[in-house]
Design an enzyme around this catalytic site. Structure first.
Site: not given
Length: 517
Positions: A50-51, A86, A320
């Protein structure tokens, strides 16, 4: 005599023909057996961080992951997200579609993130459904979509179709004190590291699934740890790591956004010391959280080895979207059109993939779904996806394929109708205004870009704002995108890029792959 000889000759010819047919059938059967010896359907694991950036050193802490996936397979040097945020990005991963086709605009329910409209439409055609039809045993754990599980998004009882085991985080990334939907039942978690730390919980539940699944069918695991997303809570054993690390100061770090869209011209330049301290702390903590993800990869590979399934399993590792920490004086976030936000890590190992490959072909996150379905044996002409399988890029012995000449990156800006109470001087229409009231997004931070890596490394972007602002970069001579060359470029090239953009913004399915000029 003549009649008897004719009959004898006819019988001989029939015998020879029958022998030929038998020989041909035997050869075909033998070839099939040879080709299919040990060819049970391959298992697939998708690990989605995530990120996690790749441009600013986001993979540096991932030594085990690089060794166990990248060195054991293929590392894609030009992997991109179709949109740097996201929920729209994850929706693209699930559907294989550009945002203009799945219609998820931002991280809010009103922006179609896990909304009832999403659930009735794109989610009902997401790739796990096809895997389930192929008799894959499917497992999900971790962050799904930012609004998943909220009351207005159907609550925790909503389990998307196609999943056999479902352990999804309610809302956005957390490490402790969160709620899960465990197969449609609400499950509360506290702050006990052994029981609740989400990255480890994702790992442990996946290992339990592998212990209890049927050996008769292949499996698909999608593991979505919260790292390295905020609030950047590292596991206790890693909270003192990287104590001397700071965000890199090269490239576009703390450079003024001259010649760029107004949002890039509004930050303090040079940045305030408080912003520098904030982003350095964030950068360090992001790395700390990733160490648990690195452990996850190691444990999964060990488990597959013990099960004697490693050599029959494809493992994908990606994120993502990218991230920035100080580029163009923007302290921390994503959402921007520049390489630091749109480039993502991508490594894959598995059957037919030779080790230690570094591949230049451009790949998008909308290509993950068709690639996974390609591996599973689904006929890709039967699915409605904009992306294309990249199995041929990493395993040319298994598939033939072509690379795309250019692709689309699109984003819909997000703002608030009222001014931020902490930054009343800024007015309405802005969002993500921290630290020091530097805003990372706005309603008119809405853009679409054509990016090409074949022949020329160019990016052409148009903003949907009152200025109809355009940014153009030659990344061969200007890899950090410091100079907007829109006023220096041959008008014929601008026209060609504009026409490509128009086609891409309206493409659907096969037409997204057929645009060649």
């Amino acid at each position: 005599m003549a009649s008897s000889a004719k009959r004898s000759g006819l019988k001989n010819r029939q015998r020879r023909q029958l022998a030929t047919v038998r020989s041909t059938l035997f050869l075909a059967l033998f070839t099939f057996i040879i080709r299919c010896t040990g060819c049970e359907p391959s298992n697939i694991i998708l690990i989605l961080a995530d990120d996690q950036d790749v441009e600013l050193g986001g993979m540096i802490p991932m030594k085990k992951t690089k060794a166990l996936i990248g060195d054991a397979g293929a590392t894609f040097l030009n992997a991109f997200t179709a949109t740097p945020l996201c929920c729209p990005s994850r929706s693209s991963i699930l559907t294989g579609q550009y945002p203009h086709n799945h219609a998820v605009r931002n991280n809010s329910v009103s922006g179609n993130c896990s909304s009832p409209l999403w659930q009735k439409g794109p989610e009902a055609e997401a790739f796990p459904i096809y895997l389930s039809k192929q008799q894959y045993q499917t497992f999900f754990a971790g962050k799904y979509l930012n609004q998943y599980g909220r009351k207005e998004a159907g609550g925790v009882a909503h389990v998307p179709p196609g999943w056999d085991q479902w352990h999804a985080l309610v809302g956005n990334s957390q490490y402790y004190n969160y709620t899960l939907s465990s197969n449609g039942k609400e499950e509360q978690h506290g702050d006990n590291y052994q029981k609740d730390y989400l990255t480890d919980l994702v790992l442990n539940r996946s290992l339990n699934f592998l212990d209890n699944m049927s050996p008769q069918h292949p499996f698909f695991l999608m593991l979505c740890p919260p790292a390295p997303h905020s609030p950047w809570t590292a596991a206790p054993q890693y909270q003192k790591e990287f104590s001397d690390v700071k965000a890199p100061r090269d490239g576009s770090f703390d450079k003024p956004g001259k010649g760029k869209h107004w949002l890039l011209r509004q930050p303090h330049n040079p940045m305030l010391n408080s912003s520098l301290s904030y982003l350095d702390n964030a950068y360090r903590k992001r790395w700390q959280t990733l160490l648990s993800v690195d452990d996850m990869v190691e444990m999964l590979v060990k488990k597959l080895t013990d099960m004697k399934q490693l050599n029959n399993t494809y493992i994908f590792y990606t994120s993502d979207n990218g991230y920035h920490t100080g580029q163009f004086s923007l302290p921390i976030d994503k959402r921007q059109l520049y390489d630091f936000d749109i480039r993502i890590p991508l490594m894959v190992r598995g059957p037919g993939i030779k080790p230690k490959q570094t591949l230049q072909a451009p790949v998008l996150n909308i290509d993950l779904a068709p690639t996974i379905l390609d591996i599973s044996g689904v006929n890709l002409s039967s699915v409605n996806m904009d992306g294309q399988s990249f199995l041929s890029q990493m395993a040319p012995s298994l598939r033939n394929g072509t690379t795309r000449p250019f692709f689309l990156v699109e984003y819909t800006g997000e703002g608030h109708p009222l001014p931020d109470p902490g930054c009343p001087k800024l007015g309405p229409g802005l969002s993500q205004c921290f630290p020091d009231c530097v805003c990372e997004d706005a309603y008119n931070n809405t853009y679409a870009c054509v990016r090409t890596l074949v022949q020329h490394n160019l990016q052409y972007c148009e903003f949907a704002d009152s200025e109809s602002f355009v940014e153009v970069y030659n990344l061969t001579s200007d890899p950090h995108q410091l100079e907007n060359i829109v006023k220096k470029v041959d008008p014929a090239l601008l026209q060609a890029m504009n026409q490509r953009l128009i086609k891409l913004q309206s493409c659907v399915g096969k037409s997204c792959r057929d645009i060649k000029k």
